[in-house]
Design an enzyme around this catalytic site. Structure first.
Site, mmCIF file in Angstrom:
data_model
loop_
_atom_site.group_PDB
_atom_site.id
_atom_site.type_symbol
_atom_site.label_atom_id
_atom_site.label_comp_id
_atom_site.label_asym_id
_atom_site.label_seq_id
_atom_site.Cartn_x
_atom_site.Cartn_y
_atom_site.Cartn_z
ATOM 1 N N SER A 119 0.818 -1.213 0.000
ATOM 2 C CA SER A 119 0.000 0.000 0.000
ATOM 3 C C SER A 119 0.847 1.257 0.000
ATOM 4 O O SER A 119 0.325 2.345 -0.209
ATOM 5 C CB SER A 119 -0.927 -0.004 1.215
ATOM 6 O OG SER A 119 -0.176 -0.094 2.394
ATOM 7 N N HIS A 140 -2.093 -2.600 -6.426
ATOM 8 C CA HIS A 140 -2.642 -2.260 -5.111
ATOM 9 C C HIS A 140 -4.165 -2.326 -5.119
ATOM 10 O O HIS A 140 -4.823 -1.455 -5.692
ATOM 11 C CB HIS A 140 -2.130 -0.853 -4.719
ATOM 12 C CG HIS A 140 -2.574 -0.413 -3.362
ATOM 13 N ND1 HIS A 140 -2.709 0.911 -3.021
ATOM 14 C CD2 HIS A 140 -2.904 -1.115 -2.252
ATOM 15 C CE1 HIS A 140 -3.120 0.991 -1.770
ATOM 16 N NE2 HIS A 140 -3.245 -0.214 -1.288
ATOM 17 N N GLU A 152 -4.839 0.196 -8.111
ATOM 18 C CA GLU A 152 -3.816 1.200 -8.415
ATOM 19 C C GLU A 152 -2.606 0.415 -8.928
ATOM 20 O O GLU A 152 -2.097 -0.452 -8.223
ATOM 21 C CB GLU A 152 -3.486 1.908 -7.094
ATOM 22 C CG GLU A 152 -2.892 3.255 -7.194
ATOM 23 C CD GLU A 152 -2.677 3.885 -5.802
ATOM 24 O OE1 GLU A 152 -2.534 3.170 -4.782
ATOM 25 O OE2 GLU A 152 -2.614 5.110 -5.752
ATOM 26 N N ASN A 190 -2.980 6.402 -0.892
ATOM 27 C CA ASN A 190 -2.653 6.678 0.505
ATOM 28 C C ASN A 190 -2.006 8.035 0.728
ATOM 29 O O ASN A 190 -2.030 8.553 1.835
ATOM 30 C CB ASN A 190 -1.798 5.551 1.076
ATOM 31 C CG ASN A 190 -2.683 4.375 1.431
ATOM 32 O OD1 ASN A 190 -3.772 4.551 1.975
ATOM 33 N ND2 ASN A 190 -2.250 3.167 1.088
#
Ligand code: CAA
Length: 283
Positions: A119, A140, A152, A190
């Site tokens: 992540s 991801h 992602e 993130n």
């Protein structure tokens, strides 16, 4: 490249979710974990979720059985030699990941793509642990994997274009939407999500509002499905802290400084849903 067999390494929440969507999409799946207890838990969860889909009339019983028959458990990493794509979903720890990728690099066939579900850890650094950095890529998935549409896709510095294209095509066959991102700390998901969660924790820490009020503002005011503190509990407060530390260290900018309250909760072992207590308490 034609991908038929996918090995998923790690049968935790993310790994089992990934294995489920791959098996449902028609791939032959090897679900590997070092622990057979974790494999039991992961496969039981897949069976439960697919059975629920059948009950709700969203999946035919024979499609569920066919998907489950394509899913094979493994506790032998050497099974990676059978895979066209290896998808890693183990603990977020660089040492663990680089050791694993070096091992997979020895076992897997030269044409096999090695993908990581990290992540926030740098794909370029994970790739450097192998002799095939051009075949290493980030894939991801979001939690809960069977529900969330996004994957992602992170290009490491050396990732080859044809590898990117293969992974993009595989993502589409899973019924997911691929989004291309370059390799910088936290990628996009993130880098944008975690500072918002961290800011919500600061607002609680500074007594600006109660946890319920903070969550309500973001749910009703911004149409988020979960408020940021509920979402933090869902993701895991240890994961949130780890990602904030990765952003803080990676960019060297204090705007990513983790809130002391987040640190305190993690030190207390209040990690969110998985431990029964985080910002909220769970049965
Ligand atoms: N696993 C599998 N399926 C699940 C699930 C789970 N854990 N939780 C819910 N579902 C399914 C339900 O079975 C239901 O499916 P059907 O539509 O087929 O019936 C559907 O999701 C909706 O569930 P519910 O009606 O029970 O609940 P909801 O509408 O409140 O949705 C939610 C639940 C999908 C989790 C929603 O609250 C949501 O989208 N939350 C935000 C999730 C999010 O932001 N995820 C990203 C986290 S960040 C991340 O993953 C990246 C990282 O690196 C940290």
């Amino acid at each position: 490249m034609d991908v038929k067999t996918i090995m998923v390494v790690g049968a935790g929440q993310m790994g089992s979710g990934i294995a489920q969507v791959c098996a449902v999409a028609g791939y032959e799946v090897l679900l590997y974990d070092i622990s057979s207890a974790q494999l039991d838990k992961g496969t039981a969860n897949i069976q439960k979720l697919l059975a629920r889909q059948v009950e709700k009339g969203k999946m035919a019983a024979e499609d569920k059985d066919a998907a489950l028959s394509r899913l094979v458990r493994s506790t032998d990493l050497h099974d990676a030699e059978k895979a066209d794509l290896v998808l890693e979903a183990v603990v977020e720890n660089m040492d663990v990941k680089t050791k694993l990728f070096a091992e997979l690099d020895e076992i897997a066939r030269p044409e096999t793509i090695l993908a990581s579900n990290t992540s926030s850890l740098p794909i370029t650094e994970i790739a450097a642990a192998t002799k095939r950095p051009e075949k290493v890529i980030g894939m991801h998935f979001m939690n809960p994997v069977p529900v969330m549409k996004l994957v992602e896709i992170i290009r490491g510095l050396a990732t080859a274009d044809d590898v990117y294209e293969t992974i993009e095509a595989v993502t589409r066959t899973l019924g997911k939407v691929p989004v291309e991102v370059n390799d910088f700390p936290g990628f996009i998901s993130n880098r944008v999500l975690m500072p918002m969660i961290n800011e919500a924790i600061y607002a609680l820490y500074e007594g600006v509002a109660t946890k319920e009020a903070i969550d309500e503002v973001m749910k009703l005011g911004m149409n988020h499905p979960m408020g940021p503190l509920t979402l933090a509990d869902f993701i895991g407060l240890d994961t949130c802290l780890y990602i904030m530390e990765t952003l803080h260290e990676g960019f060297g900018d204090d705007k990513y400084r983790p809130c002391p309250l987040l640190r305190k909760y993690v030190k207390a072992g209040w990690l969110g849903r998985k431990t029964g207590r985080g910002f909220y308490t769970y049965e």
